[in-house]
Design a protein around this motif. Structure first.
Motif, PDB file in Angstrom:
ATOM      1  N   MET A  15       2.652  -1.920  -5.885  1.00  0.00           N
ATOM      2  CA  MET A  15       4.024  -1.742  -5.380  1.00  0.00           C
ATOM      3  C   MET A  15       5.034  -2.526  -6.202  1.00  0.00           C
ATOM      4  O   MET A  15       6.126  -2.055  -6.451  1.00  0.00           O
ATOM      5  N   TYR A  16       4.664  -3.746  -6.595  1.00  0.00           N
ATOM      6  CA  TYR A  16       5.614  -4.582  -7.316  1.00  0.00           C
ATOM      7  C   TYR A  16       5.146  -4.737  -8.747  1.00  0.00           C
ATOM      8  O   TYR A  16       4.159  -5.412  -9.004  1.00  0.00           O
ATOM      9  N   LYS A  38       3.522   0.309 -10.919  1.00  0.00           N
ATOM     10  CA  LYS A  38       3.385  -0.250  -9.576  1.00  0.00           C
ATOM     11  C   LYS A  38       1.991  -0.806  -9.356  1.00  0.00           C
ATOM     12  O   LYS A  38       1.796  -1.783  -8.642  1.00  0.00           O
ATOM     13  N   LEU A  39       1.004  -0.148  -9.951  1.00  0.00           N
ATOM     14  CA  LEU A  39      -0.375  -0.639  -9.832  1.00  0.00           C
ATOM     15  C   LEU A  39      -0.704  -1.656 -10.929  1.00  0.00           C
ATOM     16  O   LEU A  39      -1.827  -2.124 -11.041  1.00  0.00           O
ATOM     17  N   ARG A  40       0.289  -1.967 -11.728  1.00  0.00           N
ATOM     18  CA  ARG A  40       0.140  -2.878 -12.874  1.00  0.00           C
ATOM     19  C   ARG A  40      -0.925  -2.390 -13.858  1.00  0.00           C
ATOM     20  O   ARG A  40      -1.545  -3.186 -14.568  1.00  0.00           O
TER      21      ARG A  40
END
Lengths: 288, 789
Positions: A1-2, A42-44
């Motif tokens: 998300m981040y 978002k999932l890096r």
């Protein structure tokens, strides 16, 4: 998300985007609609330090009739391609493929250039542009380069684009009066990406196939033209028998790296390719 | 005004939900807020050799880093239901630590918590936390976990067996099988599912040092239960020093019943840090940390006589508990599954044994239906299989086996072979109605015609029963529940005649604010807009047990109704005094007390005012018009119904397409048909998800493969059809509203209906069984197999 921290740059022109690309090199990623890059960030899974936004560059969203071909700006969203009267009349294959990408929100945001440059092996456009025999225009600091589509998809998520180039235009030849095309897909129930997507363009002369182009997405590590099926149909009438025979040859090339996952094994994917080759070609046959 | 019970009132809460004005936990912003990120295990089973927090501690914005060492003296998460081994030993209940210090036991297990000034900083710092793991072998399949030599999840739990359990009469059942004319058997996995509430879990811990008081905001289905578990079992804080608030909650499907480590961690750490701490799950965390559902490995057999009468049922299930016991995990395969195996059939002999096992997977607990879908699935698959093997119509075999109608008043309740006593039922009526709606004879004719054209059309049945509002507390206590299962209400009539009601149940999508207001308005004869329904805050509402197991209306609604009766009773006394009439001469209707046979009357508002301005008041009566009520039901309620699915299968791709879906449910008296329809629709969709799409698959290393919406398919509109929904009404005889519960019926019924339909479609090819979910590949492979043999 981040996502991991990154610096955002909004390019106002292709030149500015190119100079940012040249400045940040491997640390930079281009973003247009964001529908391929953002989920990975978002999932890096992707952690670019610099994100260069080319979405708002003026003049990358267009669909133009240039006589020999139709030119599509790389920033053109799927929805525009789906709804384009010009494409529907002169190269409906791209509209057909665009119409089954994701959902309306995705089609409003995602762009053809972004999708092709991302080269997801299960995306819909790759099969369509292969069957359409498109040409892709890459712009770099030294100018434009036209890449024939058969050279464009190199491997899983890899294209012939140099990391300092931007895909700026897609050129698709208009079809003739005696040509029909179709795109059919078997979507994954979760992602709605193609488990198998089949694009075909068939030209008939004197009731025989004078030109057959058939391409698959979702099946192997890149989208591919299936010459086995094409050759079996060339100079043949387009009947349910000839189609059945040709379709049975789909995805049989030994060099293909057929994908396998929990949803679809290699055998099942290959089987679906044959089913969808037949159904796509039957759809074309019924359109003549 | 007028009668509101039974009216399709549009949901009053939707204004804030559809305009984006709801307040979810993550929407709450407090001064000085800090943000937590939980560092989770990437491994299913690994020993933590060392954690070096120094780089993470030094990262920008980081306030604190907590590891298992920091909470080693804090209790673990408790289990709320105890099931004993057959030999009487208590179940194995290993500690479920807030943060793991020694060994991680599933992907997603909590290893550390980083608190920072922003979420991003907390997450960035997590990448700097140096953890050395020694990766160990893992076991995820419950059937393999009990084999000798399987990796142990907890060293002190031999063969990973949490407990074994049985119900029914084994000897009688074995004899019934020995004497039977025909036996059918199935072996299958009722696959693991991810609940996927739309709002990810979220928790905010606050500590007010000046008042020595904690507040926990949490996306929970039952704030009081969380407070009890948090205070009395985990942190040891006096309950009156903790307020738990569950504001708007975006769905739960069971997954937000349970007490999770993050709730305790943010509450505990808020005091250490001295500032509020917010934690909100990312969707990828939800996939691996929200308690999963189902995951039974089952062998089930049904015995028939020559005429198709069921003479026995035998079930053996290995139930996956996951790595730790979630709050109600032991109850699901036992008291919510084994006790439902009577179904709607008059089966004279039933035996069920359950082995509950630990594996290196996310804990498993109640998920919409919770045990009852598993029971219905095996029963309905067996009955359909029996019909096929005996050459009977699936509707007729059900008809001859149904328990005859009973209303629970004139006829007694039905005593099952597996402990429960059904309240009331008329099973055949739902079958008849469903057959009528679907046009059964015509449909079978169409199926025959389709088969002639090489099309595979199938019709599948599911005649189910469910148990809602489990109660009374004394019974569930005897069965191992460590909590009561009553519900509470406070009815507060305001001086102006407006009414505020406080319920101990909790809404997270069910529409209590509408349904409960309808009960109030209908009972008191006040306008709907004069009623406010309050829930979700332990400092506002009386101690209540929250919402799960379709209990809100049957238990919470009844608590409310009983409170309203007390208001009318006291109001009648006040009215009699003011009207100078005898109580028995008054009648209360449409919000007014009238002296029978006269035009003398007084309104509800006037009585309310008198209660709070008691200048002229019955002698000795307390002022005010407010009542607190606790209601402990006499029994569960038992909704039931018949669902019929019609599907078509593309034999070339294996893809299943739903053509029609008919549901005839009996949920007792209906308060709001619009809301019941909505619950039924959503439930059906969710059950179809299990039948066709959903599966939480682990690889051999214990990694969840379907860990995002890219791989895990939940049903969307274009996977479904327009459902044809109808009802019969058999009131519950033992609660004041006659209601039964409607939250789970769809999910319980639909999975079996769809699978039965697909097998019916493919029966001409010789297919007798398919494993869920019926993905295109699975169906295609099954067709290939039967054609090869």
């Amino acid at each position: 998300m981040y996502p991991a921290p990154f610096e955002y740059h909004r390019a106002r022109s292709v030149d500015e985007a190119l100079s940012l690309l040249s400045q940040y090199g491997e640390a930079a990623k281009l973003i247009a609609g964001g529908h391929s890059l953002l989920p990975m960030m978002k999932l890096r899974l992707a952690t670019p330090a610099h994100v260069i936004d080319i979405r708002t560059i003026q003049g990358l969203q267009y669909i133009e009739d240039r006589g020999d071909y139709i030119a599509i700006g790389a920033g053109t969203p799927h929805a525009m391609i789906e709804q384009s009267e010009l494409l529907r009349a002169k190269m409906p294959l791209l509209s057909q493929a665009a119409a089954v990408i994701g959902d309306p929100q995705i089609r409003n945001m995602g762009t053809i250039g972004g999708s092709l440059a991302h080269a997801d092996p299960a995306a819909d456009y790759p099969a369509a542009v292969l069957a359409a025999e498109a040409q892709l225009v890459a712009t770099g600091e030294s100018g434009e380069r036209v890449i024939p589509v058969e050279e464009f998809f190199v491997d899983l998520f890899q294209t012939d684009l140099d990391e300092r180039e931007i895909l700026t235009e897609i050129r698709v030849p208009a079809i003739s009066e005696n040509t029909r095309c179709a795109y059919r897909k078997f979507p994954h129930p979760a992602s709605r990406f193609a488990v198998v997507g089949c694009a075909a363009v068939v030209t008939m002369e004197n009731n025989r196939c004078s030109d057959v182009r058939i391409a698959f997405t979702g099946v192997a590590s890149t989208a591919f033209r299936d010459t086995g099926v094409e050759d079996a149909l060339k100079a043949q009438p387009l009947t349910s028998q000839s189609i059945e025979k040709a379709a049975a040859l789909a995805a049989e090339n030994d060099e293909l790296e057929i994908m396998e996952d929990h949803f679809a094994t290699e055998d099942y994917r290959r089987h679906l390719a044959k089913v969808f080759a037949r159904r796509t070609l039957n759809q074309i046959a019924s359109a003549f | 005004m007028g009668k509101l019970i039974g009216e399709a009132v549009r949901r009053v809460e939707d204004r804030r939900f559809i305009t984006g004005k709801a307040t979810y936990t993550d929407d709450i912003k407090l001064p000085g807020m800090t943000y937590a990120y939980i560092v989770r295990s990437p491994y299913a089973h690994a020993r933590i050799q060392q954690i070096d927090t120094s780089r993470a501690q030094a990262a920008p914005g980081v306030i604190a880093v907590f590891t298992g060492e920091d909470v080693k003296d804090v209790n673990g998460l408790p289990c709320g239901w105890q099931v004993n081994f057959r030999n009487g030993d208590t179940m194995k209940e290993p500690k479920h630590p807030l943060l793991v210090a020694d060994k991680v036991r599933h992907v997603g297990d909590n290893v550390a918590m980083i608190v920072a000034e922003s979420r991003e900083q907390a997450k960035d710092a997590a990448e700097l936390l140096d953890i050395e793991y020694e990766v160990l072998d893992a076991v995820t399949d419950p059937a393999k976990a009990i084999e000798e030599g399987a990796p142990l999840v907890h060293e002190d739990v031999p063969r990973n067996i949490c407990f074994d359990w049985e119900i029914g009469d084994k000897a009688k059942t074995d004899k019934a099988f020995a004497d039977a004319d025909h036996v059918v058997s199935l072996e299958f996995r009722n696959q693991r599912l991810v609940p996927n509430a739309i709002e990810p879990r979220s928790a905010i811990g606050v500590y007010d040092a000046a008042r020595d008081k904690y507040t926990l905001y949490t996306s929970s289905q039952n704030p009081h239960l969380i407070r009890l578990l948090l205070c009395a079992f985990v942190l040891g804080i006096p309950e009156h020093k903790v307020r738990v608030v569950s504001p708007d909650v975006g769905g739960g499907f069971g997954s937000k019943i349970f007490h999770y480590a993050e709730e305790a961690l943010v509450t505990w750490a808020a005091r250490q840090v001295g500032r509020p701490i917010k934690w909100t799950a990312e969707r990828s965390e939800s996939f691996v940390t929200d308690a999963h559902g189902r995951d039974h490995v089952t062998r089930a057999e049904m015995a028939f006589d020559k005429k198709g009468k069921i003479v026995g049922l035998r079930v053996s299930t290995v139930a996956n508990m996951g790595a730790y016991l979630s709050t109600f995990a032991p109850a699901i395969p036992t008291y919510l599954h084994g006790t439902l195996l009577q179904g709607v059939y008059d089966t004279p002999a039933i035996y069920c044994e359950i082995t509950a096992v630990f594996t290196h997977t996310t804990p498993v607990d109640a998920y919409r239906g919770a045990g009852r879908p598993e029971a219905t699935y095996l029963l309905e698959r067996l009955v359909d299989t029996g019909a096929r093997e005996l050459g009977m119509d699936p509707a007729e075999i059900r008809r001859i086996n149904f328990i005859p109608p009973f209303d629970g008043v004139k006829q007694p309740g039905y005593q099952t072979q597996v402990a429960l006593q059904y309240d009331s039922g008329n099973y055949e009526a739902t079958l008849n109605r469903a057959l009528e709606i679907i046009g059964y004879h015509q449909l079978r004719h169409e199926q025959e015609e389709a088969r002639k054209q090489g099309r595979y059309l199938g019709i599948g049945f599911s005649t189910y029963i469910e148990a809602c509002g489990i109660a009374p507390s004394a019974v569930v206590g005897a069965l191992g529940a460590r909590a009561g299962l009553y519900e509470s209400s406070v009815v507060r009539v305001q001086p102006t005649g407006k009414v505020t009601v406080y319920t101990g149940s909790h809404a997270h999508g069910q529409g209590h604010e509408t349904t409960f207001a309808q009960i109030v308005a209908d009972t008191l004869g006040v306008p709907l807009e004069d009623v406010e329904v309050v829930h979700g805050d332990t400092e506002a509402v009386p101690f209540g047990m929250g919402t799960y197991g379709s209990r809100s209306l049957a238990v919470g609604g009844s608590a409310l109704r009983k409170g309203l009766d007390k208001v009318i009773e006291k109001g009648t006394k006040i009215a009699a005094h003011l009207l100078e009439a005898a109580e028995e001469d008054l009648e209360f209707a449409d919000g007014e007390w009238t002296v029978k046979g006269t035009d003398k009357k007084i309104t509800f508002g006037e009585v309310a005012l008198a209660a709070y301005v008691p200048h002229n008041f019955p002698e000795g009566m307390e002022p005010g018009l407010e009542f607190s009520t606790f209601y402990d039901p006499a029994n569960f309620t038992f909704p039931f119904g018949t669902h019929i699915a019609v599907v078509e299968v593309d034999p070339e791709t294996g893809k299943v397409t739903l053509k029609r879906y008919v549901a005839v449910d009996d949920v007792g008296t209906v308060i709001n048909p619009l809301i019941v329809d909505g619950q039924v629709h959503g439930g059906i969709a969710q059950g179809i998800g299990q039948a066709l799409l959903e599966e939480a698959v682990y690889d051999e290393n214990g990694e969840l493969l379907a860990s995002s919406f890219l791989e895990y398919a939940i049903p969307r509109a274009d996977d479904l059809v327009s459902f044809e929904v109808d009802r019969t009404v058999t009131p519950c005889p033992h609660n004041p509203l006659g209601v039964k519960g409607a939250g789970e019926t769809g999910t319980i019924a639909s999975t079996a209906a769809v699978v039965n339909a697909v097998i019916d479609a493919l029966a001409p090819l010789g297919i007798k069984d398919l494993q869920m979910p019926l993905t295109p590949q699975r169906v295609w492979q099954a067709i290939q197999q039967v054609q090869a043999s």
